[in-house]
Design an enzyme around this catalytic site. Structure first.
Site, mmCIF file in Angstrom:
data_model
loop_
_atom_site.group_PDB
_atom_site.id
_atom_site.type_symbol
_atom_site.label_atom_id
_atom_site.label_comp_id
_atom_site.label_asym_id
_atom_site.label_seq_id
_atom_site.Cartn_x
_atom_site.Cartn_y
_atom_site.Cartn_z
ATOM 1 N N ASP A 1 -42.971 34.091 -1.205
ATOM 2 C CA ASP A 1 -42.394 35.328 -1.756
ATOM 3 C C ASP A 1 -42.842 36.531 -0.905
ATOM 4 O OD1 ASP A 1 -45.001 35.454 -2.615
ATOM 5 O OD2 ASP A 1 -44.542 35.886 -4.716
ATOM 6 N N SER A 2 -43.669 36.270 0.109
ATOM 7 C CA SER A 2 -43.978 37.307 1.103
ATOM 8 C C SER A 2 -42.692 37.783 1.781
ATOM 9 C CB SER A 2 -44.959 36.763 2.153
ATOM 10 O OG SER A 2 -44.498 35.538 2.684
ATOM 11 N N ASP B 1 -41.812 29.098 -3.061
ATOM 12 C CA ASP B 1 -42.727 29.895 -3.887
ATOM 13 C C ASP B 1 -42.023 30.291 -5.183
ATOM 14 O OD1 ASP B 1 -45.285 30.804 -3.813
ATOM 15 O OD2 ASP B 1 -44.921 32.394 -2.346
ATOM 16 N N LYS C 1 -44.722 26.297 -5.292
ATOM 17 C CA LYS C 1 -46.083 26.863 -5.319
ATOM 18 C C LYS C 1 -46.163 27.914 -6.425
ATOM 19 C CE LYS C 1 -47.711 29.784 -2.016
ATOM 20 N NZ LYS C 1 -47.993 30.989 -2.842
ATOM 21 N N GLU D 1 -56.512 31.894 -0.623
ATOM 22 C CA GLU D 1 -56.206 33.109 0.144
ATOM 23 C C GLU D 1 -57.344 34.128 0.018
ATOM 24 O OE1 GLU D 1 -52.275 34.700 -0.378
ATOM 25 O OE2 GLU D 1 -52.742 36.519 0.736
#
Ligand code: KIV
Length: 277
Positions: A46-47, A85, A115, A184
């Site tokens: 989703d970045s 995502d 994810k 992360e």
């Protein structure tokens, strides 16, 4: 065709002490290049909200955005495992909605796995999605969908309380059946402890070298997104510079009449041409 990278390949890699490579991809042509270069897994993160759509963070990304980009990546991929995502709010409202949305990423987006960000808080959703035969990868540490709770994009797990919570969540996720966990922005020594405790692979981003694999945002590592470059990014190429140089040359040659040249044009028979005047 090279053998496909699957859930079993993730687990086998951990067992054999082989590192897993993962990069983000959001479109057909980039996915094709990354897949042909041999990356094991492509994360349609989703970045994309930030690097493809220009949002400030990932919170505005929708299921429709994710499906659209997953489909494009799937069309360009032969070997890599595609992970879709789950965007903000797609797995927070109810178990039913979470399973439905995870299923859409598989059925409509052609992803192989999904994810989700979080541990204990979302464990009921994780279990239900896995029960629906959808492989899940977890995501702990700096989970960007919680940016407003964290008060910014900050390293997580530095205090004893935070570190213990991340370890507990990792064990809970493993017990629930996830096949890997993204860590992360956590201290390197914490990700080492987690990696050693788990039978499933850890995939690090800003989590140091002890993880079983690494993931980076492709636009960061290829120098295409320069709004903000996190400390953990190594830039392997400067595509912004190459693109800018190429575009400047195109504009210059086109304005001078050097492009298009003869080899870029199509001919027409003289006989036909004469009838056009
Ligand atoms: O959205 C994303 O690209 C991610 C990675 C940074 C792990 O979640």
């Amino acid at each position: 065709m090279a053998k496909k990278f699957t859930v079993s390949s993730f687990l086998k890699a951990k067992k054999n002490n082989e590192k897993i490579s993962m990069l983000t991809a959001y479109d057909y042509s980039t996915a094709k290049i990354l897949d042909e270069a041999g990356v094991d897994s492509l994360l349609v993160g989703d970045s994309l909200g930030m690097v493809m759509l220009g949002y400030e963070n990932t919170l505005q990304v929708t299921m429709e955005d994710m499906i659209h980009h997953c489909k494009a990546v799937a069309r360009g991929t032969e070997r890599a495992m595609i992970i879709g995502d789950m965007p903000f709010l797609s797995y927070h409202v109810s178990v039913e909605e979470s399973v439905r949305n995870a299923g859409r990423l598989i059925q409509e987006g052609n992803a192989h796995a999904v994810k989700l960000e979080g541990g204990e808080d979302i464990i009921d959703k994780v279990k239900a999605i896995i029960k629906a035969q959808i492989p899940v990868i977890g995501h702990l540490g700096l989970t960007p969908q919680s940016v407003n709770m964290f008060g910014g994009f900050k390293v997580q797990g530095k205090s004893e309380k935070q570190a213990k919570k991340i370890i507990e969540d990792a064990l809970l996720l493993q017990e629930a059946g996830v096949f890997a966990i993204v860590l992360e922005c956590v201290p390197e020594k914490l990700s080492k402890i987690i990696t050693e405790k788990l039978d499933i692979p850890t995939i690090g981003i800003g989590a140091g070298k002890h993880c079983d694999g690494q993931v980076l945002v492709t636009q960061d590592m290829l120098g295409m997104y320069k709004n903000f470059t996190p400390k953990f990014v190594k830039q392997y190429a400067d595509l912004s510079e190459s693109i800018e140089a190429g575009v400047k040359m195109y504009i210059e040659e086109m304005k001078k009449g050097e492009f298009p040249a003869k080899e870029h044009t199509f001919s027409i028979d003289e006989e036909v041409l004469n009838k056009l005047y």
